[in-house]
Design a protein around this motif. Structure first.
Motif, PDB file in Angstrom:
ATOM      1  N   THR A   5       0.815  -1.216   0.000  1.00 16.23           N
ATOM      2  CA  THR A   5       0.000   0.000   0.000  1.00 16.23           C
ATOM      3  C   THR A   5       0.853   1.272   0.000  1.00 16.23           C
ATOM      4  N   ARG A   6       0.344   2.249  -0.715  1.00 14.70           N
ATOM      5  CA  ARG A   6       1.057   3.515  -0.864  1.00 14.70           C
ATOM      6  C   ARG A   6       1.098   4.273   0.459  1.00 14.70           C
ATOM      7  N   ARG A   7       0.036   4.139   1.215  1.00 14.68           N
ATOM      8  CA  ARG A   7       0.017   4.856   2.487  1.00 14.68           C
ATOM      9  C   ARG A   7      -0.699   4.024   3.554  1.00 14.68           C
ATOM     10  N   ALA A   8      -0.040   3.871   4.662  1.00 11.47           N
ATOM     11  CA  ALA A   8      -0.669   3.193   5.803  1.00 11.47           C
ATOM     12  C   ALA A   8      -0.087   3.783   7.070  1.00 11.47           C
ATOM     13  N   THR A   9      -0.909   3.830   8.103  1.00 17.10           N
ATOM     14  CA  THR A   9      -0.378   4.251   9.399  1.00 17.10           C
ATOM     15  C   THR A   9       0.140   2.988  10.072  1.00 17.10           C
ATOM     16  N   HIS A  10       1.437   2.975  10.309  1.00 15.38           N
ATOM     17  CA  HIS A  10       2.065   1.738  10.775  1.00 15.38           C
ATOM     18  C   HIS A  10       2.679   1.937  12.155  1.00 15.38           C
ATOM     19  N   ARG A  11       2.527   0.899  12.982  1.00 11.97           N
ATOM     20  CA  ARG A  11       3.118   0.957  14.327  1.00 11.97           C
ATOM     21  C   ARG A  11       4.092  -0.194  14.502  1.00 11.97           C
ATOM     22  N   VAL A  12       5.193   0.077  15.173  1.00 18.58           N
ATOM     23  CA  VAL A  12       6.108  -1.013  15.519  1.00 18.58           C
ATOM     24  C   VAL A  12       6.363  -0.986  17.025  1.00 18.58           C
ATOM     25  N   VAL A  27       6.422   2.145  21.484  1.00 21.32           N
ATOM     26  CA  VAL A  27       5.686   1.914  20.247  1.00 21.32           C
ATOM     27  C   VAL A  27       5.881   3.158  19.397  1.00 21.32           C
ATOM     28  N   ILE A  28       6.290   2.934  18.133  1.00 24.14           N
ATOM     29  CA  ILE A  28       6.556   4.065  17.232  1.00 24.14           C
ATOM     30  C   ILE A  28       5.548   4.011  16.090  1.00 24.14           C
ATOM     31  N   GLU A  29       5.053   5.187  15.726  1.00 25.90           N
ATOM     32  CA  GLU A  29       4.056   5.243  14.662  1.00 25.90           C
ATOM     33  C   GLU A  29       4.524   6.179  13.561  1.00 25.90           C
ATOM     34  N   ALA A  30       4.212   5.798  12.329  1.00 24.74           N
ATOM     35  CA  ALA A  30       4.522   6.690  11.204  1.00 24.74           C
ATOM     36  C   ALA A  30       3.597   6.373  10.040  1.00 24.74           C
ATOM     37  N   THR A  36       6.993   8.855  15.222  1.00 29.80           N
ATOM     38  CA  THR A  36       6.676   9.445  16.514  1.00 29.80           C
ATOM     39  C   THR A  36       6.521   8.345  17.574  1.00 29.80           C
ATOM     40  N   VAL A  37       7.088   8.585  18.758  1.00 29.38           N
ATOM     41  CA  VAL A  37       6.889   7.636  19.862  1.00 29.38           C
ATOM     42  C   VAL A  37       5.471   7.865  20.392  1.00 29.38           C
ATOM     43  N   VAL A  38       4.600   6.893  20.210  1.00 27.89           N
ATOM     44  CA  VAL A  38       3.213   7.085  20.654  1.00 27.89           C
ATOM     45  C   VAL A  38       2.935   6.409  21.992  1.00 27.89           C
ATOM     46  N   GLU A  39       3.819   5.533  22.407  1.00 32.09           N
ATOM     47  CA  GLU A  39       3.614   4.888  23.709  1.00 32.09           C
ATOM     48  C   GLU A  39       4.963   4.499  24.297  1.00 32.09           C
ATOM     49  N   VAL A  40       5.117   4.763  25.567  1.00 35.91           N
ATOM     50  CA  VAL A  40       6.317   4.296  26.259  1.00 35.91           C
ATOM     51  C   VAL A  40       5.879   3.205  27.227  1.00 35.91           C
TER      52      VAL A  40
END
Lengths: 375, 606
Positions: free
Chosen positions: A12-19, A147-150, A136-140
């Motif tokens: 996908t060209r664009r997705a909000t992804h978290r790791v 958890v990082i989101e982009a 962005t760090v969305v959760e510590v």
């Protein structure tokens, strides 16, 4: 109902992804919630207990195990350096003593009067976790990680070897059908994420490793070449810890198979941008596929909207890939979803669908033998 | 919840039983009802297992599977609040609910002992018998250096550890040394980083205090009787019971929703393979037979055997038909797989196909060629798993034997395999490739080619893998479990008749006479030949076999044997290809031999 569920790979060209980036043991998290991080930035750190060195002093000193505590020159908790006198026998009337000089350093952890064994523990070993994805760090998660989101262009491969790598996307094939051969790889591709078209050859893989490419991505790979590169026959698809120096990812499967046009075009649209890739594949419960993440800039986020997801539902018109012979690798769309089970040539009875290939021809295939191309 | 007492059950009052098996991907439910005074399996249903997100509660899958069974049976099993209705009343509910589980990868253990072939082997047998996957066996003589062993213990994250070593009153230092390796490794359990690793000590009872001193700070220690109190005897029961208790208290209790599920069941939840072993042992005991069961899955193959009352189980962790298919081909080698295929195939293409199946494990063979190849791989997976089983299922090693002059030419050392195909009465297959083969003949052929049964062997398949449910049911209602096993669980394929021995192709192998069950046949089979006689399920016939010299049907070389044989969906398979089974080396002759075998059984269309 003319639809069915089948999982597929996401392209996908664009997705909000978290790791989730988690330490193996409790430790320190080095970033704050809301902070912007770079892929190669350390986000958490800890120390693993040091390696353990057992020494059987009863054997070394030729004394009964029960006598070992009495021979010790150092006690539990003491720091032992190489060459230190660890223990010494009492000898005969104070003469003919024999001692044991430590060959390795560490903290003396235990002394056993049953086995005559002492345990030295070495220096703690640092372990650090990188962000992997710039975002962005969305959760510590205290003491564990983050958890990082982009917003990213997100492409899942079907199989990979090698761990996490980073680099700019370099397209080296002019079409998805072009084989990724060694002659296309040049010395200036050091650190690049090389994207080809169809099968990557064994020579191409060696060349990529030689020039120091971060990763090689292409449609297919021959098992014979994989075996030669790894030095062994891969028995089960649990990968990610290989130490080739270059991560390898195939998007379609094994054999001479072209990359899906949509995947190829997507890579081409992101040429030059930095990607985070991981070859780690785990095909067991909790399946894990290799992935390529290319963060979108603020400008791109404005321009590209997130596509509507099909959520794994097979419906007429849905784009699919056949994943088993006799039409392995062919792309098409669902033409029909008959509800009655069908008897196959193998005499197995299975639920099937009719696929219309890109050349307009049609075929009946088991639903288990297709995967949805999620776009 | 783990120490919850099962509620008292009066077997005579039990009319409706619901049983589930919570697998890694699917939760399978069956309904057992009393019909005309006999217990029968009547309906079955399934639903995806829900231990992972988004549900993260195993009971959701159980309720979904129970609801499906209920809808099929026209019997409401789940009330409006999502609870199972019990006891049964007016066409709704069930009297007993029981379950097994292998979700989350089952029970994974590490075992340790002093000598690999003695106390460590006994510990391994106890763990496998309890239904565990043994990740590694640490022993004083496993050729690893102590620091390598410690590193291994640190790297593994098993659910629990079993330690044995030393006979009672025997060696004291060695079992303590094993504990001293484990303590500094500070092993971490697979689930729940805040819990301490459960460890069972089942070694020399004289050093239990020392073991407490060494291990108390590092692990959650449970001490039970020695698995090998004397060299001549194993005592696996206490260790197995402790494994089951800890499985419930630690492993299950940490899995999502299991605390609730444990509150529902009328018998403790058992690991799935442990339940299969349980029912097989009871069946063997009840019928006075020797039996082998096999379950071939995508990743692993389990083999269970009961010979002369001794139970053994092995798990071949990387022999399977999807996730592990590539490993089967690597271990067996491609030429060994291809010997079962009656035509040539391109090796490079085959290797790619195998890898494609490995990375996309849910695909099914569409073409006949694919099916034949996949069944060839299955034969090798089963054959390798059975070899591993035979090597593991041995008499005890380390036992002192008194010998006389008469033993000079027949000396048997300890550690002989107790698996004897000539004594095998019943061979049961289960798992996708065996259960879902388009023709029953294919299932029979795979079992015969892989296991090479000798003498008279009844072949059967557990078509819907009901043995786990029956294994746990046997704990609370043995009669119901055995009745359902006899009537509904097994699909009998027939009987394989094959003498032990080898001979030159074309020479006499055996003569036979068959009478009964609609058959009246006499004839002879030459070495290399095969023959199939129809003998329907439920039919029995009397068969007299007169083997040629050098061939043995169980009474010795060349001695006649008469037996009653059981029919099935395939019939009576007479196999004179020789045991051990050796296919011709010449490519053309091998293909001919395979084509003949395929034609005898009618394995494939065309």
């Amino acid at each position: 109902m003319a639809q069915a569920y089948t999982p597929g790979l996401t392209v996908t060209r664009r997705a909000t992804h978290r790791v989730r980036r988690i330490l193996p043991l409790a430790g320190d998290v080095l970033v704050q919630q809301g902070e912007q991080v770079q892929p190669e930035q350390i986000v958490a750190r800890t120390h693993m207990p040091g390696p353990v060195i057992p020494i059987n002093l009863a054997n070394q000193l030729c004394v009964p195990a029960a006598d070992v505590p009495g021979c010790m020159k150092m006690q539990v908790g003491d720091l032992v350096n190489p060459g230190d006198l660890l223990a010494e026998t009492h000898g005969l009337f104070g003469y003919f003593r024999s001692g044991y000089l430590a060959r390795a350093g560490g903290v003396l952890e235990s002394i056993s009067e049953v086995t005559g064994q002492v345990i030295l523990r070495g220096e703690p070993q640092p372990v650090q976790v990188l962000a992997y994805l710039g975002g962005t760090v969305v959760e510590v998660i205290p003491e564990q990680g983050v958890v990082i989101e982009a917003d990213v262009t997100f492409i899942q491969g079907i199989f990979g070897v090698g761990g996490e790598a980073y680099g700019p996307v370099r397209m080296i094939c002019s079409s998805p059908e072009e084989e990724l051969s060694a002659s296309l790889i040049t010395g200036d591709m050091r650190g690049a994420v090389i994207v080809g078209g169809a099968r990557m050859t064994g020579e191409a893989i060696h060349r990529a490793i030689e020039v120091g490419a971060a990763a090689v991505i292409s449609g297919g790979l021959d098992d014979q070449d994989l075996r030669e590169v790894l030095g062994y026959d891969l028995g089960v698809a649990v990968t990610g810890s290989e130490n080739l120096g270059t991560t390898l990812i195939v998007t379609e499967g094994f054999g001479e198979i072209a990359m899906a046009r949509a995947t190829f075009d997507l890579f081409r649209s992101r040429e030059g941008d930095r990607a985070s890739v991981s070859g780690a594949t785990q095909i067991r419960a909790g399946v894990m596929r290799p992935e390529i993440l290319i963060p979108l800039s603020a400008e791109e986020k404005e321009q590209i909207t997130e596509p509507e997801h099909l959520s794994g539902i097979l419906i007429p018109g849905a784009p699919i890939r056949v994943i088993r012979e006799p039409w392995f690798g062919r792309l098409g769309e669902v033409a029909d979803l008959p509800s009655e089970p069908h008897v196959l040539e193998s005499e197995s009875k299975a639920r099937v669908l009719e696929v219309r290939f890109t050349d307009g021809s049609t075929a009946i295939v088991p639903r288990a033998n297709v995967e949805l191309i999620e776009q | 919840m783990a120490d919850r007492e099962a509620r008292p059950i009066d077997p005579e009052q039990i009319n409706v039983i619901l049983a589930t098996d919570c697998g890694s991907t699917t939760t399978k439910a069956i309904l057992i009802e009393k019909v005309d005074g006999h217990y029968r399996q009547t309906f079955r249903g399934e639903a995806p297992t829900t231990v992972e997100e988004p549900a993260a509660d195993v009971t959701v899958g159980v309720i979904n599977a129970a609801t499906e069974v209920g809808e099929l049976a026209g019997r409401r099993l789940v009330d409006d609040d999502g609870n199972l209705i019990r006891p049964a009343r007016d066409g709704e509910g069930c009297d007993i609910y029981i379950s097994t589980s292998s979700a989350g990868g089952g029970l994974q253990m590490m075992v340790a002992g002093v000598v690999r072939e003695m106390s460590a082997a006994s510990a391994r047998r106890a763990a496998l018998g309890a239904g565990a996957i043994v990740m590694d066996t640490i022993a004083s003589n496993d050729r690893r250096l102590p620091h390598e062993q410690i590193q291994r213990i640190r790297d593994l994250r098993p659910d629990m550890i079993l330690v044995s070593g030393g006979t009672d009153g025997g060696n004291e230092a060695k079992p303590v040394a094993i504990a001293e390796l484990i303590a500094p490794a500070k092993p971490q359990p697979r689930f729940g980083s805040s819990f301490r690793m459960p460890l069972i000590y089942a070694g020399n009872t004289e050093v239990q205090d020392r073991i407490h001193q060494v291990l108390d700070d590092s692990v959650e220690l449970t001490v039970v009787d020695n698995v090998r109190p004397v060299l001549e005897r194993e005592n696996l029961g206490p260790a197995r019971d402790a494994i089951h208790d800890l499985f419930l208290e630690h492993v299950m209790a940490h899995a999502p929703g299991y605390d609730r599920l444990m509150g529902w069941t009328d018998a403790p939840i058992m690991p799935t393979p442990g339940a299969v072993g349980n029912i097989l042992q009871r069946i063997a005991k009840t019928g006075g037979i020797n039996a082998v069961g096999v379950d071939i899955g995508g990743a692993t193959t389990d083999v269970f055997s009961v010979f002369d009352g001794t139970f053994n189980r092995t798990v071949s962790a990387n022999l399977g038909m999807s996730y592990s298919i590539s490993n089967v081909c690597a271990e067996a080698t491609l030429p060994f797989v291809m010997r079962w295929v009656p035509f040539g195939m391109n090796e490079r293409e085959l290797r790619n196909r195998v890898k494609n199946k490995m990375i996309r494990p849910t695909t099914i063979p569409q073409t006949l060629e694919s099916l034949i190849f996949e069944q060839a791989v299955a034969r090798e997976a089963l054959r390798l798993a059975y070899i591993q089983h035979r090597e593991f299922a041995t008499t005890l090693k380390g036992v002192q034997q008194q010998r006389t002059v008469g033993d000079t030419f027949s000396q048997q050392s300890g550690g002989q395999s107790i698996v004897d195909n000539l004594k095998l009465d019943l061979l049961v297959g289960s798992g996708g490739v065996l259960s879902h083969a388009p023709r029953m003949q294919q299932t029979a052929a795979m079992l015969i080619d892989a296991f090479e049964p000798e003498g008279f062997t009844t072949l059967a398949k557990d078509s819907i893998f009901m043995m786990p449910h029956l294994g746990v049911l046997a704990e609370v209602h043995e009669r119901a479990a055995i009745e359902v096993f006899e009537r509904d669980c097994l699909v009998y394929l027939g009987t394989c008749v094959s003498p032990r021995g080898q001979g030159r192709a074309g020479r006499l192998c055996f003569r036979y006479e068959i009478s009964g069950g609609g058959l009246s046949e006499t004839g002879e089979l030459l070495v290399g030949e095969t023959r199939l006689f129809p003998l329907a399920d439920g039919e029995r016939a009397t068969m007299k076999v007169e083997p040629a010299r050098g061939f043995d049907m169980g009474n010795g070389s060349g001695r006649t044997v008469e037996r009653e044989v059981r029919g099935g969906t395939v019939g009576l398979v007479l196999d004179a290809r020789g045991r051990p089974l050796v296919l011709p080396e010449n490519e053309e002759e091998r293909r001919q031999a395979m084509t003949g075998w395929i034609s005898t059984l009618g394995l494939y269309p065309g």
